[in-house]
Motif scaffolding. Structure first.
Motif, PDB file in Angstrom:
ATOM      1  N   PRO A 217       1.344   3.666   5.792  1.00  0.00           N
ATOM      2  CA  PRO A 217       1.619   3.079   7.108  1.00  0.00           C
ATOM      3  C   PRO A 217       3.104   2.877   7.360  1.00  0.00           C
ATOM      4  O   PRO A 217       3.513   1.833   7.861  1.00  0.00           O
ATOM      5  N   ASP A 218       3.924   3.853   7.003  1.00  0.00           N
ATOM      6  CA  ASP A 218       5.376   3.665   7.069  1.00  0.00           C
ATOM      7  C   ASP A 218       5.922   3.366   8.464  1.00  0.00           C
ATOM      8  O   ASP A 218       6.768   2.505   8.628  1.00  0.00           O
ATOM      9  N   ASP A 219       5.489   4.095   9.467  1.00  0.00           N
ATOM     10  CA  ASP A 219       6.163   4.060  10.764  1.00  0.00           C
ATOM     11  C   ASP A 219       6.037   2.729  11.499  1.00  0.00           C
ATOM     12  O   ASP A 219       7.008   2.244  12.063  1.00  0.00           O
ATOM     13  N   PHE A 220       4.837   2.124  11.492  1.00  0.00           N
ATOM     14  CA  PHE A 220       4.605   0.944  12.311  1.00  0.00           C
ATOM     15  C   PHE A 220       4.488  -0.349  11.506  1.00  0.00           C
ATOM     16  O   PHE A 220       4.465  -1.426  12.088  1.00  0.00           O
ATOM     17  N   LEU A 221       4.390  -0.237  10.192  1.00  0.00           N
ATOM     18  CA  LEU A 221       4.312  -1.421   9.341  1.00  0.00           C
ATOM     19  C   LEU A 221       5.363  -1.310   8.239  1.00  0.00           C
ATOM     20  O   LEU A 221       5.041  -1.211   7.051  1.00  0.00           O
ATOM     21  N   PRO A 222       6.642  -1.334   8.598  1.00  0.00           N
ATOM     22  CA  PRO A 222       7.708  -1.079   7.611  1.00  0.00           C
ATOM     23  C   PRO A 222       7.791  -2.132   6.520  1.00  0.00           C
ATOM     24  O   PRO A 222       8.335  -1.867   5.443  1.00  0.00           O
ATOM     25  N   ASP A 223       7.264  -3.341   6.754  1.00  0.00           N
ATOM     26  CA  ASP A 223       7.344  -4.408   5.764  1.00  0.00           C
ATOM     27  C   ASP A 223       6.074  -4.548   4.937  1.00  0.00           C
ATOM     28  O   ASP A 223       5.917  -5.526   4.199  1.00  0.00           O
ATOM     29  N   HIS A 224       5.152  -3.617   5.061  1.00  0.00           N
ATOM     30  CA  HIS A 224       3.909  -3.722   4.318  1.00  0.00           C
ATOM     31  C   HIS A 224       4.187  -3.685   2.818  1.00  0.00           C
ATOM     32  O   HIS A 224       5.003  -2.884   2.351  1.00  0.00           O
ATOM     33  N   PRO A 225       3.539  -4.549   2.020  1.00  0.00           N
ATOM     34  CA  PRO A 225       3.852  -4.625   0.583  1.00  0.00           C
ATOM     35  C   PRO A 225       3.628  -3.320  -0.165  1.00  0.00           C
ATOM     36  O   PRO A 225       4.337  -3.042  -1.145  1.00  0.00           O
ATOM     37  N   THR A 226       2.667  -2.506   0.253  1.00  0.00           N
ATOM     38  CA  THR A 226       2.422  -1.252  -0.451  1.00  0.00           C
ATOM     39  C   THR A 226       3.566  -0.262  -0.259  1.00  0.00           C
ATOM     40  O   THR A 226       3.829   0.574  -1.131  1.00  0.00           O
ATOM     41  N   ILE A 227       4.251  -0.366   0.873  1.00  0.00           N
ATOM     42  CA  ILE A 227       5.393   0.520   1.118  1.00  0.00           C
ATOM     43  C   ILE A 227       6.548   0.151   0.211  1.00  0.00           C
ATOM     44  O   ILE A 227       7.190   1.019  -0.408  1.00  0.00           O
ATOM     45  N   LEU A 278      -2.011  -3.309  -7.990  1.00  0.00           N
ATOM     46  CA  LEU A 278      -0.587  -2.992  -7.995  1.00  0.00           C
ATOM     47  C   LEU A 278       0.238  -4.272  -8.100  1.00  0.00           C
ATOM     48  O   LEU A 278       0.045  -5.208  -7.313  1.00  0.00           O
ATOM     49  N   PRO A 279       1.144  -4.335  -9.044  1.00  0.00           N
ATOM     50  CA  PRO A 279       1.960  -5.545  -9.209  1.00  0.00           C
ATOM     51  C   PRO A 279       2.862  -5.786  -7.995  1.00  0.00           C
ATOM     52  O   PRO A 279       3.455  -4.853  -7.451  1.00  0.00           O
ATOM     53  N   GLY A 280       2.931  -7.024  -7.546  1.00  0.00           N
ATOM     54  CA  GLY A 280       3.796  -7.366  -6.422  1.00  0.00           C
ATOM     55  C   GLY A 280       3.185  -7.118  -5.065  1.00  0.00           C
ATOM     56  O   GLY A 280       3.803  -7.436  -4.046  1.00  0.00           O
TER      57      GLY A 280
END
Length: 313
Positions: A217-227, A278-280
């Motif tokens: 979800p890079d484009d619209f959720l730039p702060d998502h933890p998985t990114i 996934l850690p973090g």
């Protein structure tokens, strides 16, 4: 759907204009509930036959009733076309009034049946589309039938602005740190795992995750933890697909187009975890409301029911 205040004013203005037209009708005909029920049935049905079924009368009765009502009002309510009976703006407005009257009557009947103990009103709830699909809908199916007079307006959003702007009463959010001006409870901890569909995994020979097609979800959720996690641990991975929501990410994974880091509650049939949590990336599911909403019985009731019904798999 949440409706801006300006739209409420516009709808109210249209209703006033429609009612003023009736007041000024040549015969000064006074509408009653059966008239409104007739209009509502024909608007909903779109044809004489369907309206007759809804009203449990014959077609000729509906036809004569509409003709008599239009004559009494001195105005046309419906236009006949190949598509059926099309309501005029006046009929559409009266149908909306009729629907509200129908809801009020239903609420009154329920109140009598339940000895006056009835929860009614409209509650506005906001959540992300992934929480709606994965958690909220199954929960609502459990308890909402017990509250037939309670209306729920749903809005999907990825921020807290709806509550802050008072556009919503309750929010379900995935966050580690909910805003301090809101009150609520933490319902569960949520972790993320890399997942792929069973069908996709059967077609690949490469076992290294970095070599697989990634969906993110890079484009619209730039702060998502998985990114942040992927960029930190595997900075060389370039996603083959980018989506504007986690629900869309999940559906692409389910379709066999690649792998993605998904929250536990979206990992269902046909999806296979490929990693440990996934850690973090861990977060929490919060049920939140504004302090002033705690005085509203409808909001408190829905808040408490959600707190009991929302369970993570």
């Amino acid at each position: 759907m949440l409706i801006p205040g300006g739209h409420y004013r516009l709808a109210f203005t249209h209703s006033i204009l429609a009612l003023s037209q009736l007041i000024n009708a040549p015969t000064h005909y006074r509408l009653d509930y059966p008239d409104l029920a007739l209009i509502l049935a024909l608007v909903r049905g779109g044809s004489l036959a369907r309206a007759a079924q809804l009203l449990k009368v014959d077609v000729s009765t509906v036809f004569r009733a509409v003709r008599r009502l239009e004559a009494a009002l001195g105005q046309q309510l419906f236009e006949k076309s190949r598509a059926g009976y099309l309501p005029t703006s006046l009929a559409q407005t009266l149908a909306e009034q009729a629907e509200r009257a129908e809801q009020a009557l239903d609420a009154a009947r329920i109140g009598v049946e339940q000895g006056g103990e009835i929860i009614s009103g409209t509650v506005r709830l906001t959540c992300t589309d992934s929480v709606l699909q994965g958690l909220l809908l199954p929960a609502l199916a459990q308890f909402m039938p017990a509250y037939p007079a309670l209306t729920l307006e749903l809005s999907t959003s990825n921020d807290f602005a709806n509550l802050s702007r008072r556009d919503a009463d309750i929010a379900l959010r995935l966050t580690r740190t909910p805003p301090e001006h809101l009150v609520g409870r933490c319902l569960a901890q949520v972790s993320y795992r890399v997942c792929g569909s069973t069908a996709y995994l059967e077609t690949i020979t490469e076992q290294e995750l970095t070599a697989l097609t990634w969906i993110a979800p890079d484009d619209f959720l730039p702060d998502h933890p998985t990114i942040a996690w992927r960029r930190q641990h595997w900075p060389g991975v370039v996603p083959g697909y980018r989506c504007n929501s986690m629900l869309s990410v999940t559906e692409l994974v389910r379709a066999g187009l690649g792998v993605a880091a998904l929250p536990d509650f979206l990992i269902g049939d046909g999806l296979q975890p490929l990693s440990d949590p996934l850690p973090g990336c861990d977060t929490a599911l919060w049920l939140l409301t504004r302090p002033d909403c705690r005085a509203l019985r409808s909001v408190v009731t829905l808040f408490d029911e959600l707190g009991r019904a929302l369970k993570l798999p």
